[in-house]
Design a protein around this motif. Structure first.
Motif, short mmCIF file in Angstrom:
data_model
loop_
_atom_site.label_atom_id
_atom_site.label_comp_id
_atom_site.label_asym_id
_atom_site.label_seq_id
_atom_site.Cartn_x
_atom_site.Cartn_y
_atom_site.Cartn_z
N MET A 156 -7.99 10.61 53.37
CA MET A 156 -7.22 9.48 53.88
C MET A 156 -7.71 9.06 55.27
O MET A 156 -7.83 7.88 55.57
N ASN A 157 -7.98 10.07 56.13
CA ASN A 157 -8.46 9.76 57.47
C ASN A 157 -9.78 9.00 57.42
O ASN A 157 -9.98 8.01 58.13
N THR A 210 -9.25 5.48 55.83
CA THR A 210 -8.52 4.60 56.73
C THR A 210 -9.37 4.19 57.92
O THR A 210 -9.26 3.05 58.41
N THR A 214 -0.48 5.41 57.69
CA THR A 214 -0.94 5.82 56.37
C THR A 214 -0.57 7.27 56.08
O THR A 214 -0.02 7.60 55.02
N ILE A 215 -0.84 8.17 57.03
CA ILE A 215 -0.57 9.59 56.82
C ILE A 215 0.93 9.86 56.78
O ILE A 215 1.42 10.64 55.96
N ALA A 217 2.21 9.02 53.49
CA ALA A 217 1.86 10.05 52.50
C ALA A 217 2.74 11.28 52.65
O ALA A 217 3.14 11.91 51.66
#
Length: 310
Positions: free
Chosen positions: A40-41, A44, A148-149, A152
């Protein structure tokens, strides 16, 4: 120091994500969470702007499709010493704005049509200067990544209602794992969001006042849109509450749980910056802080009409 703080905050979010994975799946769950967080990091980092703009169904505009708005952002970017960002409009009555992108060379700014129809030209300049200050301060990447994180983490925490600590058959252990997943992890994610957003919003307000040259106009804009933003529905924030930290004002007003400082405190700080001068009358046509002559409005309802109504 800013880069170090960013890395520490991202590391904390990743560790939190791993801890939540461990409570749900033991060592294997923690490893999977680490891989997911790393993915994800990375994703993103390269696609921060695309993620946020797509989430809001934003449409890009230029000097031909939105000449006043685009020209205003161009002038502000020049004053801020920034490359020209891409400019977007969001067809939504909810009044708000945000900036995104991994760095100033890949930045984008967006505003809703609701915001443009509500504010004068000076006030719109103050709002967009605030967003450009976020770009100049390199806040946009970390804000998007944390949103985003955190989203999640909130999604994974919901599984805590159904899974209790992997293979651990102990009822007490299951209860602790469930409480960690459902309560502690989302609350910790919110604390990290607040640590990022509240200090950066004050810095962006100060930077926006400096770029636009009119702190009172930004204060007036915040006063106008804060109440409306709390009452007019925002479908994106309702689907993903973590996205609220991207906006200039939150969708829900709460000093304890908001990702932003109290709007009243921000307004007071801007008035103090302005040296105690009176706020310009919002309804009076005035020249922009960047232009000596006001743009003719021809009975428009806003100083910057995104639909170019006559």
């Amino acid at each position: 120091m800013s880069g170090l703080k960013t890395m520490m905050l991202l590391s904390a979010m990743t560790a939190l994500f791993m801890a939540l994975g461990y409570t749900l799946g033991g060592g294997a769950g923690a490893l999977i969470a680490l891989l997911v967080a790393a993915g994800m990091n990375l994703f993103t980092f390269w696609n921060a702007d695309k993620i946020v703009l797509s989430m809001h169904d934003a449409r890009e505009v230029d000097a031909g499709s939105a000449p006043e708005f685009y020209g205003l952002v161009r002038d502000l970017a020049q004053r801020a010493g920034l490359p020209m960002p891409r400019v977007y409009l969001i067809d939504q009555p909810h009044p708000n704005a945000f900036a995104t992108g991994r760095d100033p060379a890949h930045a984008a700014v967006a505003a809703t049509t609701g915001l443009l129809s509500m504010l004068t030209r000076d006030e719109v300049a103050g709002v967009m200067a605030h967003e450009l200050a976020h770009v100049r301060n390199r806040d946009t990447l970390i804000m998007t990544m944390v949103a985003t994180i955190a989203g999640a983490i909130a999604m994974l925490a919901n599984f805590g209602l159904f899974f209790r600590g992997g293979s651990n058959d102990n009822g007490h252990g299951n209860l602790v794992a469930g409480l960690l997943a459902v309560i502690v992890a989302p609350f910790a994610a919110m604390i990290v969001q607040m640590a990022i957003s509240r200090t950066r919003e004050y810095a962006a307000d100060a930077g926006g006042a400096q770029i636009s040259g009119n702190p009172h106009a930004l204060a007036s804009a915040l006063a106008k849109i804060s109440g409306k933003a709390a009452t007019i529905p925002n479908p994106v924030a309702q689907r993903n509450p973590a996205a609220a930290q991207l906006y200039i004002v939150p969708s829900h007003v709460s000093e304890l749980f908001s990702t932003h400082p109290a709007t009243e405190k921000r307004i007071a700080a801007l008035h103090e910056m302005g040296g105690g001068m009176a706020i310009p009358t919002a309804s009076a046509p005035r020249a922009s802080a960047l232009s000596p002559v006001a743009t003719p409005r021809r009975n428009r309802s806003s100083a910057l009409d995104p639909l170019r109504r006559d």
